[in-house]
Design a protein around this motif. Structure first.
Motif, PDB file in Angstrom:
ATOM      1  N   ALA A   1       0.829  -1.207   0.000  1.00 27.80           N
ATOM      2  CA  ALA A   1       0.000   0.000   0.000  1.00 27.80           C
ATOM      3  C   ALA A   1       0.861   1.254   0.000  1.00 27.80           C
ATOM      4  CB  ALA A   1      -0.930  -0.005   1.212  1.00 27.80           C
ATOM      5  N   MET A   2       1.948   1.237   0.772  1.00 26.62           N
ATOM      6  CA  MET A   2       2.811   2.418   0.882  1.00 26.62           C
ATOM      7  C   MET A   2       3.492   2.760  -0.436  1.00 26.62           C
ATOM      8  SD  MET A   2       4.623   2.039   4.612  1.00 26.62           S
ATOM      9  CE  MET A   2       3.646   2.111   6.129  1.00 26.62           C
ATOM     10  N   ILE A   3       4.023   1.755  -1.137  1.00 21.76           N
ATOM     11  CA  ILE A   3       4.709   2.046  -2.393  1.00 21.76           C
ATOM     12  C   ILE A   3       3.717   2.539  -3.439  1.00 21.76           C
ATOM     13  CG2 ILE A   3       4.580  -0.270  -3.436  1.00 21.76           C
ATOM     14  CD1 ILE A   3       7.425   0.125  -4.427  1.00 21.76           C
ATOM     15  N   SER A   4       2.465   2.069  -3.361  1.00 23.11           N
ATOM     16  CA  SER A   4       1.435   2.510  -4.301  1.00 23.11           C
ATOM     17  C   SER A   4       1.042   3.961  -4.027  1.00 23.11           C
ATOM     18  CB  SER A   4       0.205   1.606  -4.188  1.00 23.11           C
ATOM     19  OG  SER A   4       0.547   0.256  -4.400  1.00 23.11           O
ATOM     20  N   ALA A   5       0.811   4.300  -2.755  1.00 21.94           N
ATOM     21  CA  ALA A   5       0.429   5.663  -2.396  1.00 21.94           C
ATOM     22  C   ALA A   5       1.563   6.637  -2.650  1.00 21.94           C
ATOM     23  CB  ALA A   5       0.008   5.709  -0.928  1.00 21.94           C
TER      24      ALA A   5
ATOM     25  N   CYS B   1      -9.097   4.714  -6.231  1.00 25.92           N
ATOM     26  CA  CYS B   1      -8.250   3.527  -6.164  1.00 25.92           C
ATOM     27  C   CYS B   1      -9.119   2.277  -6.115  1.00 25.92           C
ATOM     28  CB  CYS B   1      -7.350   3.557  -4.917  1.00 25.92           C
ATOM     29  SG  CYS B   1      -6.398   5.078  -4.688  1.00 25.92           S
ATOM     30  N   LEU B   2      -8.555   1.172  -6.553  1.00 30.19           N
ATOM     31  CA  LEU B   2      -9.248  -0.115  -6.512  1.00 30.19           C
ATOM     32  C   LEU B   2      -8.292  -1.162  -5.966  1.00 30.19           C
ATOM     33  CD1 LEU B   2     -11.721  -1.921  -7.228  1.00 30.19           C
ATOM     34  CD2 LEU B   2     -10.625  -2.306  -9.461  1.00 30.19           C
ATOM     35  N   VAL B   3      -8.710  -1.849  -4.904  1.00 32.47           N
ATOM     36  CA  VAL B   3      -7.961  -2.963  -4.336  1.00 32.47           C
ATOM     37  C   VAL B   3      -8.656  -4.254  -4.750  1.00 32.47           C
ATOM     38  CG1 VAL B   3      -7.223  -4.106  -2.203  1.00 32.47           C
ATOM     39  CG2 VAL B   3      -7.161  -1.594  -2.364  1.00 32.47           C
ATOM     40  N   ILE B   4      -7.929  -5.147  -5.391  1.00 32.39           N
ATOM     41  CA  ILE B   4      -8.500  -6.414  -5.842  1.00 32.39           C
ATOM     42  C   ILE B   4      -8.205  -7.479  -4.797  1.00 32.39           C
ATOM     43  CG2 ILE B   4      -8.442  -8.196  -7.637  1.00 32.39           C
ATOM     44  CD1 ILE B   4      -7.751  -5.991  -9.633  1.00 32.39           C
ATOM     45  N   GLY B   5      -9.229  -7.880  -4.071  1.00 30.59           N
ATOM     46  CA  GLY B   5      -9.088  -8.878  -3.014  1.00 30.59           C
ATOM     47  C   GLY B   5      -9.007  -8.234  -1.637  1.00 30.59           C
ATOM     48  N   LEU B   6      -9.942  -8.559  -0.751  1.00 25.42           N
ATOM     49  CA  LEU B   6      -9.951  -7.981   0.587  1.00 25.42           C
ATOM     50  C   LEU B   6      -8.900  -8.604   1.483  1.00 25.42           C
ATOM     51  CD1 LEU B   6     -11.201  -6.197   2.787  1.00 25.42           C
ATOM     52  CD2 LEU B   6     -12.958  -7.967   3.134  1.00 25.42           C
ATOM     53  N   GLY B   7      -8.706  -9.928   1.372  1.00 32.21           N
ATOM     54  CA  GLY B   7      -7.749 -10.592   2.254  1.00 32.21           C
ATOM     55  C   GLY B   7      -8.118 -10.364   3.706  1.00 32.21           C
ATOM     56  N   THR B   8      -7.123 -10.042   4.534  1.00 28.31           N
ATOM     57  CA  THR B   8      -7.376  -9.743   5.944  1.00 28.31           C
ATOM     58  C   THR B   8      -7.786  -8.294   6.162  1.00 28.31           C
ATOM     59  OG1 THR B   8      -5.061  -9.180   6.333  1.00 28.31           O
ATOM     60  CG2 THR B   8      -5.713 -11.478   6.700  1.00 28.31           C
TER      61      THR B   8
ATOM     62  N   LEU C   1      -4.200   1.565   2.688  1.00 31.39           N
ATOM     63  CA  LEU C   1      -4.308   2.516   1.587  1.00 31.39           C
ATOM     64  C   LEU C   1      -5.303   3.621   1.912  1.00 31.39           C
ATOM     65  CD1 LEU C   1      -3.144   3.023  -1.251  1.00 31.39           C
ATOM     66  CD2 LEU C   1      -5.146   1.852  -2.183  1.00 31.39           C
ATOM     67  N   ARG C   2      -6.422   3.269   2.533  1.00 29.34           N
ATOM     68  CA  ARG C   2      -7.407   4.285   2.910  1.00 29.34           C
ATOM     69  C   ARG C   2      -6.840   5.244   3.950  1.00 29.34           C
ATOM     70  NH1 ARG C   2     -13.312   1.178   3.321  1.00 29.34           N
ATOM     71  NH2 ARG C   2     -13.704   1.110   1.066  1.00 29.34           N
TER      72      ARG C   2
ATOM     73  N   SER D   1     -14.874  -1.259   7.385  1.00 31.06           N
ATOM     74  CA  SER D   1     -15.582  -0.637   6.264  1.00 31.06           C
ATOM     75  C   SER D   1     -15.854   0.845   6.511  1.00 31.06           C
ATOM     76  CB  SER D   1     -16.902  -1.375   5.999  1.00 31.06           C
ATOM     77  OG  SER D   1     -17.737  -1.340   7.149  1.00 31.06           O
ATOM     78  N   GLU D   2     -15.715   1.292   7.772  1.00 30.81           N
ATOM     79  CA  GLU D   2     -15.935   2.700   8.091  1.00 30.81           C
ATOM     80  C   GLU D   2     -14.661   3.531   7.996  1.00 30.81           C
ATOM     81  OE1 GLU D   2     -17.950   3.057  11.841  1.00 30.81           O
ATOM     82  OE2 GLU D   2     -19.281   1.369  11.411  1.00 30.81           O
ATOM     83  N   ILE D   3     -13.527   2.869   7.740  1.00 29.62           N
ATOM     84  CA  ILE D   3     -12.257   3.581   7.594  1.00 29.62           C
ATOM     85  C   ILE D   3     -12.182   4.192   6.196  1.00 29.62           C
ATOM     86  CG2 ILE D   3      -9.738   3.346   7.570  1.00 29.62           C
ATOM     87  CD1 ILE D   3     -10.078   0.974   9.471  1.00 29.62           C
ATOM     88  N   GLY D   4     -11.952   5.482   6.126  1.00 31.26           N
ATOM     89  CA  GLY D   4     -11.822   6.139   4.839  1.00 31.26           C
ATOM     90  C   GLY D   4     -13.104   6.125   4.029  1.00 31.26           C
ATOM     91  N   LYS D   5     -12.933   6.263   2.716  1.00 34.10           N
ATOM     92  CA  LYS D   5     -14.072   6.324   1.800  1.00 34.10           C
ATOM     93  C   LYS D   5     -13.947   5.242   0.738  1.00 34.10           C
ATOM     94  CE  LYS D   5     -13.262  10.641   0.691  1.00 34.10           C
ATOM     95  NZ  LYS D   5     -13.395  11.984   0.102  1.00 34.10           N
ATOM     96  N   GLY D   6     -15.090   4.725   0.294  1.00 34.26           N
ATOM     97  CA  GLY D   6     -15.071   3.734  -0.764  1.00 34.26           C
ATOM     98  C   GLY D   6     -16.085   2.626  -0.544  1.00 34.26           C
ATOM     99  N   ARG D   7     -16.178   1.746  -1.522  1.00 29.55           N
ATOM    100  CA  ARG D   7     -17.165   0.671  -1.524  1.00 29.55           C
ATOM    101  C   ARG D   7     -16.487  -0.689  -1.371  1.00 29.55           C
ATOM    102  NH1 ARG D   7     -19.379   1.406  -7.377  1.00 29.55           N
ATOM    103  NH2 ARG D   7     -17.131   1.711  -7.677  1.00 29.55           N
TER     104      ARG D   7
END
Length: 291
Positions: free
Chosen positions: A64-68, A77-84, A91-92, A122-128
């Motif tokens: 996430a850090m290298i991407s941001a 932004c789009l994250v593919i796969g929720l994982g843990t 990223l949020r 799901s309440e951290i930051g913004k997004g779906r």
């Protein structure tokens, strides 16, 4: 630390299991010593989705850090796969003004993540949180993104994982990038052979003509690609990440710049990995055991 982690894996304790029509979800506790907090690992079906308080958490935070850091002005932004949930929540937190969506195909993962890994994530930051698989969503959506991330899944785990390294997937992803957008994919170098790496790099370069490779932690690299020159060098990214997490920056090392990546990938005498010709599955290293 590595020895302790391996020892903890042999003493893993099942703390949650749920079977549904989609798959089996399990949460394991991995503990090396009594006075240490237990590492929690999420398993969906036969695939490890990541861990909390273990090396998997550090890897996803670095991803996430290298991407941001590579695109600090990203608005979508789009994250593919929720994982843990580590990749998404990190990223949020780094891009609090950005819309950060997440694709997750398994219907029960979000509830398990909220119960055992990140409460009210799901309440951290913004997004779906979008319940869909990458193949379908990228094909039908009209949304576009500044950053798209694909998390750490070995390309030979199963057909769905293998698809995330195909020419078809890379083409769909590139089409969903805004001008100046980047795609950042985490890849296990320790469990892929030389021929596999050449296939992945050649397929990646076909769709992202400007690409580089950076080591996130031993055995894991990030492939960063775009349709225009990438704005920052690894050294510049490291300086930015130092302000976010010094321990993450210390592990970040350049492997190939744009010129080196292009020179190696374009000259690879390997076929492309496509959905109808999944050559990676035939090149799987014999030393890697099936999960």
């Amino acid at each position: 630390e590595a020895t302790g982690y391996l020892r903890a894996q042999t003493n893993a304790k099942l703390i949650f299991e749920e079977e549904s029509a989609a798959d089996i979800i399990q949460v394991y506790g991995l503990k090396d010593r009594e006075n240490e907090p237990a590492i929690r690992r999420l398993i969906a079906g036969s695939k490890a989705q990541g861990d909390l308080l273990g090396p998997g958490q550090l890897l996803e935070e670095s991803h996430a850090m290298i991407s941001a850091a590579a695109h600090p002005a990203a608005k979508t932004c789009l994250v593919i796969g929720l994982g843990t949930g580590t990749l998404l929540t990190t990223l949020r937190a780094l891009l609090p003004e950005s819309q950060v969506d997440c694709l997750e195909g398994h219907p029960g993962t979000g509830r398990v993540v909220e119960q055992f890994f990140y409460q009210r994530f799901s309440e951290i930051g913004k997004g779906r949180i979008i319940q869909d698989d990458a193949r379908h969503f990228l094909r039908v959506t009209e949304d576009t993104y500044d950053i798209i991330l694909s998390g750490p899944i070995p390309p030979y785990n199963d057909a769905s994982a293998s698809f995330l390294f195909t020419d078809d997937f890379y083409r769909l992803t590139a089409e969903r990038l805004n001008t100046g957008g980047i795609f950042v994919q985490c890849l296990s170098f320790s469990t892929t052979g030389g021929n596999q790496r050449a296939v992945i790099m050649k397929t990646f370069l076909k769709n992202f003509p400007f690409a580089r490779m950076d080591e996130l932690q031993p055995g894991w690299v990030a492939l960063t690609g775009g349709r225009a020159h990438l704005g920052q060098t690894t050294q510049q990214l490291t300086a930015t990440i130092m302000g976010l997490g010094p321990s993450h920056a210390a592990m970040l090392h350049p492997v190939m710049n744009e010129f080196q990546f292009r020179a190696l990938a374009s000259n690879a005498s390997t076929p492309l990995h496509t959905a109808d010709r999944p050559v990676l599955e035939y090149l799987r290293p014999a030393t890697v055991m099936a999960r």
